[in-house]
Design an enzyme around this catalytic site. Structure first.
Site, PDB file in Angstrom:
ATOM      1  N   PRO A   1       1.107  -1.361  -0.007  1.00 17.31           N
ATOM      2  CA  PRO A   1       0.166   0.127  -0.169  1.00 17.31           C
ATOM      3  C   PRO A   1       0.911   1.244  -0.071  1.00 17.31           C
ATOM      4  CG  PRO A   1      -0.721  -1.484   1.607  1.00 17.31           C
ATOM      5  CD  PRO A   1       0.637  -2.129   0.995  1.00 17.31           C
TER       6      PRO A   1
ATOM      7  N   LYS B   1      -0.624   8.716   2.759  1.00 14.56           N
ATOM      8  CA  LYS B   1      -1.058   7.002   2.823  1.00 14.56           C
ATOM      9  C   LYS B   1      -2.144   7.036   3.942  1.00 14.56           C
ATOM     10  CE  LYS B   1       3.358   5.636   3.144  1.00 14.56           C
ATOM     11  NZ  LYS B   1       4.650   4.492   2.999  1.00 14.56           N
TER      12      LYS B   1
ATOM     13  N   ASN C   1       8.171   2.033  -0.330  1.00 13.42           N
ATOM     14  CA  ASN C   1       9.393   1.273  -0.410  1.00 13.42           C
ATOM     15  C   ASN C   1       9.442   0.968  -1.957  1.00 13.42           C
ATOM     16  OD1 ASN C   1      12.004   0.662   0.579  1.00 13.42           O
ATOM     17  ND2 ASN C   1      11.393  -1.387   0.982  1.00 13.42           N
TER      18      ASN C   1
ATOM     19  N   ARG D   1      14.222  -0.166   6.499  1.00 13.68           N
ATOM     20  CA  ARG D   1      13.736  -0.736   5.285  1.00 13.68           C
ATOM     21  C   ARG D   1      14.697  -1.589   4.284  1.00 13.68           C
ATOM     22  NH1 ARG D   1       8.601   1.798   4.809  1.00 13.68           N
ATOM     23  NH2 ARG D   1       7.914   0.159   3.283  1.00 13.68           N
TER      24      ARG D   1
END
Ligand SMILES: [Zn+2]
Length: 266
Positions: free
Chosen positions: A2, A51, A169, A250
């Site tokens: 997402p 988001k 990402n 990440r």
């Protein structure tokens, strides 16, 4: 994954399913909202900010509130016809059900679920940088915010939602490949920050309205990205094995040949 485009699509699904409708029932399955009942509330609109998802509601007494949710890595909303089976995810992941005469919206594994007064929306999303898919997208402001952290790696800076809102990402990795920039490059050394920001916006915008995220132009399985998720596979440009490494919190994927500049010790 997402990212801004997925959240934008999700907001549109909820808007089409519920906007203008008066809810006939609600079922919250999170402790903080367990006693909340939205029966009789009207849905004004559903929008995304970066988001974050904002479902704007009006209570029977005119009180305006916003139901906030965040998908993070694994959340989803689905709209079903009344009577249709809810098949998207296992039932134990359901966090909220909103029923209207024409549709049932089911939220799975949602995060940061909160019902706040409309006036407090800013406290939830006011920290966000310009929204790549928002009506008020401001590329100059995004570049200004990125440039204010010259020592940060460009990979971390693109993910920082306070700089620009919507890049996750996948798009981070893909944008940096397409620009030929190592993820470890400090922001001050990125050759063309406005071009990088503009490309990120174009990639997200291109994926609005569909659920398959592609940066290559292909929607075929296994062909939708240049580097993301392609560890040890050959670079689509030069054939070098794509690498994967931790960067900040990440993982990042990159081609060490097409993306010169700082490289991690291997
Ligand atoms: Zn390459």
């Amino acid at each position: 994954m997402p990212e801004g485009d997925t959240v934008w699509n999700t907001a549109r699904v909820l808007h089409r399913a519920l906007a203008g409708a008066t809810l006939t029932g609600s079922d919250f399955r999170v402790p903080q909202l367990a006693t909340t009942d939205l029966t009789g509330w009207t849905v004004r609109e559903s929008v995304s900010r970066g988001k974050h998802l904002l479902l704007r509601l009006t209570a029977p007494d005119g009180d305006r509130r916003t139901l906030h949710s965040h998908l993070r890595m694994d959340g989803a909303w689905r709209a079903y016809a009344p009577g249709e089976r809810w098949t998207a995810r296992p039932a134990h992941l359901i966090r909220v059900v909103l029923r209207s005469p024409g549709a049932v919206a089911v939220g799975y594994h949602l995060h940061e679920l909160a019902l706040v007064p409309a006036a407090e929306e800013e406290s939830l999303v006011g920290h966000l940088g310009p929204d790549l898919l928002g009506p008020d997208w401001d590329p100059d402001e995004a570049v200004r915010r990125l440039a204010a952290q010259p020592e940060a790696t460009v990979a971390d800076a693109l993910l920082d939602q306070r700089n620009l809102a919507g890049v996750g990402n996948l798009y981070k990795c893909e944008v940096l490949f397409l620009r030929g920039v190592s993820p470890w490059t400090p922001v001050r050394d990125v050759p063309d920050l406005p071009g990088t920001v503009a490309l990120a916006q174009r990639l997200l915008a291109a994926n609005r309205g569909r659920w398959t995220q592609s940066t290559t132009g292909s929607l075929h399985h296994g062909a939708t990205s240049y580097v993301y998720g392609r560890r040890a596979q050959p670079c689509r440009r030069c054939g070098t094995a794509i690498r994967k490494a931790e960067l900040g919190e990440r993982v990042t994927y990159w081609c060490p040949v097409c993306q010169p500049g700082p490289q991690p010790a291997s």
